[in-house]
Design a protein around this motif. Structure first.
Motif, PDB file in Angstrom:
ATOM      1  N   UNK A 124       5.723  -0.550  11.784  1.00 54.82           N
ATOM      2  CA  UNK A 124       6.751  -0.306  10.771  1.00 54.82           C
ATOM      3  C   UNK A 124       6.886  -1.481   9.809  1.00 54.82           C
ATOM      4  N   UNK A 125       6.684  -2.695  10.294  1.00 58.08           N
ATOM      5  CA  UNK A 125       6.740  -3.848   9.381  1.00 58.08           C
ATOM      6  C   UNK A 125       5.568  -3.832   8.408  1.00 58.08           C
ATOM      7  N   UNK A 126       4.390  -3.437   8.895  1.00 59.57           N
ATOM      8  CA  UNK A 126       3.239  -3.348   8.004  1.00 59.57           C
ATOM      9  C   UNK A 126       3.437  -2.223   6.986  1.00 59.57           C
ATOM     10  N   UNK A 127       4.012  -1.113   7.436  1.00 61.29           N
ATOM     11  CA  UNK A 127       4.281  -0.006   6.522  1.00 61.29           C
ATOM     12  C   UNK A 127       5.277  -0.438   5.451  1.00 61.29           C
ATOM     13  N   UNK A 128       6.294  -1.173   5.848  1.00 64.01           N
ATOM     14  CA  UNK A 128       7.271  -1.668   4.874  1.00 64.01           C
ATOM     15  C   UNK A 128       6.615  -2.640   3.895  1.00 64.01           C
ATOM     16  N   UNK A 129       5.739  -3.504   4.412  1.00 60.22           N
ATOM     17  CA  UNK A 129       5.070  -4.495   3.557  1.00 60.22           C
ATOM     18  C   UNK A 129       4.229  -3.821   2.480  1.00 60.22           C
ATOM     19  N   UNK A 130       3.627  -2.685   2.791  1.00 62.98           N
ATOM     20  CA  UNK A 130       2.747  -2.012   1.827  1.00 62.98           C
ATOM     21  C   UNK A 130       3.525  -1.324   0.705  1.00 62.98           C
ATOM     22  N   UNK A 131       4.816  -1.083   0.908  1.00 64.77           N
ATOM     23  CA  UNK A 131       5.673  -0.523  -0.138  1.00 64.77           C
ATOM     24  C   UNK A 131       5.033   0.723  -0.747  1.00 64.77           C
ATOM     25  N   UNK A 132       4.752   1.707   0.086  1.00 63.61           N
ATOM     26  CA  UNK A 132       4.037   2.919  -0.323  1.00 63.61           C
ATOM     27  C   UNK A 132       4.957   3.836  -1.137  1.00 63.61           C
ATOM     28  N   UNK A 133       4.572   4.229  -2.338  1.00 64.64           N
ATOM     29  CA  UNK A 133       5.391   5.175  -3.120  1.00 64.64           C
ATOM     30  C   UNK A 133       5.597   6.476  -2.352  1.00 64.64           C
TER      31      UNK A 133
END
Length: 291
Positions: A33-42
């Protein structure tokens, strides 16, 4: 562990990492989840990590559900066991154990308890094989706890004790929930500890109270200036037993707006922790008290 992905309607993906709580499952979910947040996916609206799972809310008009599913599986594949390290915080939380307010409350609800003839602390000490309430408190405050998720009511942290599974304190919830729990009660249900951020109903055993606000829409204290909810998943909590005089002094500081918490940044390695939990916990506490 075999991860299970489930669509919830047309806006959610629920990801179950494990059917039971474990540090491995928690850290894997946290890393993803931290990596997903870091990627800031539209198209991703919200990311909600939990004890051994997480949920993602998305806008299907912006991101295709199958594309998001593929992205989550790709991040999981990239998050191997060697990557279960996180940058986080260790926080000292003062606690007045065996306080008069939770005692008064628990006595009002004894008919809803497994053992109406003893207090919550006495019951917890006995079923965990402790010789006394003091021994139980020493075990409760003696090792750090991970905040594995925040929820139920605003700002309430669920905490998982950082010891080997055989040493974890476990106490069942009340047979029937109470209709009242004092604000900032330190509670325990199953293998999880918590802090009740607001006054209200609850079913966890009650061990004490902290003077430290952890949810404040007015954000009066320095550690709440960034956000009204203090805790976040991945935080490490170290309880500090205090006496009534120290509690009253802290409450006065809260009312004056001068109260603060001891918080230190740390890098946590699951591999190092599992190699020697007690030694690793001591190193965390040393960081907490390094000035």
């Amino acid at each position: 562990m075999t991860t299970r992905y489930t669509f919830g309607g047309d806006e959610f993906i629920f990801v179950e990492i494990s059917e039971e709580m474990s540090l491995d499952a928690f850290f894997k979910g946290t890393a993803i989840t931290r990596e997903l947040q870091r990627r800031d996916v539209p198209g991703i609206v919200d990311i909600c990590p939990a004890n051994a799972s997480y949920q993602v809310r998305y806008d299907p008009d912006v991101i295709d559900p199958e594309s998001l599913l593929a992205l989550l599986k790709d991040i999981e594949a990239q998050t191997g066991d060697a990557e279960l390290n996180i940058a986080t915080r260790i926080i000292e939380i003062p606690v007045l154990y065996n306080d008069p307010w939770t005692h008064e409350t628990l006595m009002r609800f004894r008919e809803r308890h497994q053992d109406p003839e003893s207090t919550d602390l006495e019951y917890a000490a006995r079923i965990n094989g402790k010789a006394s309430v003091d021994d139980f408190i020493a075990a409760h405050a003696g090792s750090p706890w991970f905040v594995s998720m925040v929820g139920f009511v605003a700002g309430l942290p669920f905490m998982f004790q950082m010891v080997e599974r055989a040493r974890q304190l476990q106490v069942p919830k009340y047979v029937r929930p109470r209709t009242d729990t004092p604000k900032l009660t330190v509670g325990h249900g199953g293998c999880f500890g918590c802090i009740y951020s607001v006054r209200g109903a609850g079913g966890y055993q009650m061990f004490g109270v902290t003077p430290a606000p952890i949810f404040d829409p007015a954000q009066r204290l320095d550690y709440l200036r960034d956000f009204m909810v203090f805790f976040r998943p991945g935080d490490i909590v170290k309880f500090k037993p205090i006496d009534r005089a120290a509690y009253d002094e802290a409450v006065a500081a809260v009312e004056a707006g001068t109260f603060s918490l001891r918080v230190r940044d740390v890098n946590f390695s699951l591999e190092s922790f599992l190699r020697d939990p007690d030694a690793y916990n001591r190193s965390l506490v040393e960081v907490l008290h390094a000035d």
